[in-house]
Design an enzyme around this catalytic site. Structure first.
Site, PDB file in Angstrom:
ATOM      1  N   HIS A 180     -15.711 115.395  74.745  1.00 26.30           N
ATOM      2  CA  HIS A 180     -14.475 114.601  74.653  1.00 26.30           C
ATOM      3  C   HIS A 180     -14.746 113.097  74.609  1.00 26.30           C
ATOM      4  CE1 HIS A 180     -11.947 118.044  75.083  1.00 26.30           C
ATOM      5  NE2 HIS A 180     -12.331 118.319  76.313  1.00 26.30           N
ATOM      6  N   ASP A 210     -16.262 125.548  72.900  1.00 25.39           N
ATOM      7  CA  ASP A 210     -15.499 125.217  74.095  1.00 25.39           C
ATOM      8  C   ASP A 210     -14.014 125.449  73.808  1.00 25.39           C
ATOM      9  OD1 ASP A 210     -15.973 123.311  76.786  1.00 25.39           O
ATOM     10  OD2 ASP A 210     -13.955 123.154  75.930  1.00 25.39           O
ATOM     11  N   HIS A 256     -11.548 123.741  74.616  1.00 28.16           N
ATOM     12  CA  HIS A 256     -10.877 122.488  74.291  1.00 28.16           C
ATOM     13  C   HIS A 256     -11.515 121.867  73.051  1.00 28.16           C
ATOM     14  CE1 HIS A 256     -10.375 123.086  78.670  1.00 28.16           C
ATOM     15  NE2 HIS A 256      -9.171 122.594  78.468  1.00 28.16           N
ATOM     16  N   ASP A 263     -15.425 128.036  78.824  1.00 28.95           N
ATOM     17  CA  ASP A 263     -14.070 128.079  79.363  1.00 28.95           C
ATOM     18  C   ASP A 263     -13.090 128.847  78.478  1.00 28.95           C
ATOM     19  OD1 ASP A 263     -14.285 126.129  77.424  1.00 28.95           O
ATOM     20  OD2 ASP A 263     -13.365 124.538  78.605  1.00 28.95           O
TER      21      ASP A 263
END
Length: 331
Positions: free
Chosen positions: A123, A158, A160, A245
Site C-alpha cells: 500500500h 493479497d 487488499h 488475508d
C-alpha cells in the site's frame, strides 16, 4: 536445491500498539508454518536497503520525513498505520531483504526465495505511508530488477488491492502488475479499467473479486488471465506479493480461500519463470493459524511438494469478473 528464507529479529521492533492486527506475532506464525513443512530451506540474513534502491520507488522528501518521524519515536501516520522508534530500521531491512534474496538467487544459492518481513509494503505509494505499510518492499525489489534489464511480473494475491505497487509502475513498461483482490474493500482502488497509462498501458491487470470468492476462481484467473499474459510479456522474474488475508478465517476480509488454495496457486505461478527467478514476499494475513498453514502450503509448493493443511475450495462467486478481465486483456 533448497528454498531461500530470509527474515530478521528486528522486524519485531516495528511496534503498532495493542490490538493492532499487523503485529509481531505474525512472524512467529510464519515460523511455525515453515517448521511444519518438509521442504529443505537455507537461511540468510537480509541487509538494509540502500538509499539509491529506495529512491527508485520513493521520493527523497518522503524517505527523509519517514526517517525523522521514526527517529522522533513514531506514532500514528493515519487511522490504520503506526510506526515506532524501531520501524525505520525494520522497514529498511524489509525493503533490502527482497533485493538481497534476488542477489542470492542470481548466484544460484536456491531455486526460489520466501521473504518474511514486517511492515508489509504494497500500500505504500512513492509519497505516502498507508494501510500498515511504510516502504513498498516488492516495488523496491522489482525496480532493482527492472533497472538491470530484467522483465518483471508481479502477482499480488493479497485480499487488499496493492495501490502503492500499482502507482509505482503504472506508466512503466518494464514491470507488469497483476492484482487479485476483494472489491469493494480498502483502499477502494483496483477496478478492471485501471490498466496502466503511457508506456505502461496494458501492463496493469486488476481482477476485483466479490466476497466469498473461492480458490477455483483464483485458479481460473491463472488459467485465463495470468498464464496468457505471461506468455505475452515473457517475464524473466516473478515476484509474488503473498498476502494470506484472502483466507476465509481472516478477520479483515470476506474472501473464502483455504490454506491449501495458496499452495496450488503458488505451484502454478512457479511454472511461469525458470528456477531461481521467483521471489515471494509476505504482505498481509492476520489470523495466526491461517497464516501458519498458508505459509506451510506455500513453501511446500515452492519446493515442489504438495501440502494441503485444508482442502481446496470451490463454488464461490466471481468467475464473471475473471472472464471480464480475460476479455479486456486479450485485446
Amino acid at each position: 536445491m533448497p528454498i531461500l528464507v530470509e527474515t530478521h529479529p528486528a522486524f519485531a521492533d516495528h511496534l503498532t500498539g495493542p490490538g493492532h492486527p499487523e503485529r509481531p506475532a505474525r512472524l512467529h506464525a510464519v515460523e511455525l508454518g515453515l517448521a511444519s513443512s518438509d521442504v529443505e530451506v537455507v537461511r540468510a540474513t537480509p541487509r538494509p536497503a540502500r538509499r539509491e534502491e529506495l529512491e527508485r520507488v520513493h521520493t527523497p522528501v518522503y524517505l527523509d520525513a519517514m526517517q525523522r518521524f521514526c527517529a522522533a519515536g513514531g506514532g500514528a501516520l493515519d487511522g490504520d498505520t503506526e510506526a515506532s522508534s524501531g520501524s525505520w530500521d525494520a522497514a529498511l531491512l524489509g525493503a533490502g531483504a527482497g533485493v538481497d534474496a534476488i542477489e542470492r538467487l542470481g548466484r544460484g544459492e536456491a531455486t526460489a526465495a520466501f521473504v518474511a518481513v514486517r511492515p508489509p509494503g504494497h500500500h505504500a505509494t512513492p509519497t505516502t505511508a498507508m494501510g500498515f505499510c511504510l516502504i513498498n518492499n516488492v516495488a523496491v525489489a522489482a525496480a532493482a530488477l527492472a533497472s538491470s534489464g530484467e522483465r518483471v511480473l508481479i502477482v499480488d494475491y493479497d485480499a487488499h488491492h496493492g495501490n502503492g505497487t500499482q502507482d509505482a509502475f503504472y506508466t512503466d513498461s518494464r514491470v507488469t502488475y497483476v492484482s487479485l483482490h476483494e472489491w469493494p474493500l480498502y483502499p477502494g482502488t483496483g477496478w478492471l479499467d485501471q490498466t496502466g497509462e503511457g508506456a505502461g498501458a496494458g501492463e496493469t491487470v486488476n481482477i476485483p473479486l466479490p466476497a466469498r470468492a473461492t480458490g477455483d476462481v483464483y485458479l481460473a484467473a491463472f488459467d485465463t488471465v495470468i498464464a496468457p499474459l505471461a506468455a505475452r510479456v515473457a517475464p524473466t522474474w516473478l515476484i509474488i506479493s503473498a498476502g494470506f488475508d484472502a483466507h476465509r478465517a481472516d478477520p479483515l476480509t470476506g474472501l473464502a480461500l483455504s490454506s491449501g488454495d495458496y499452495g496450488e496457486l503458488t505451484a502454478r505461478l512457479a511454472t511461469l519463470v525458470p528456477a531461481g527467478r521467483l521471489l515471494v514476499m509476505l504482505e498481509g494475513g492476520y489470523d495466526l493459524q491461517a497464516l501458519a498453514d498458508s505459509t506451510a502450503s506455500t513453501i511446500s509448493a515452492l519446493g515442489g511438494a504438495t501440502m494441503l493443511p485444508e482442502p481446496l475450495t470451490s463454488g464461490g462467486p466471481g468467475r464473471e469478473l475473471v472472464d471480464a478481465a480475460a476479455r479486456l486483456h486479450s485485446r
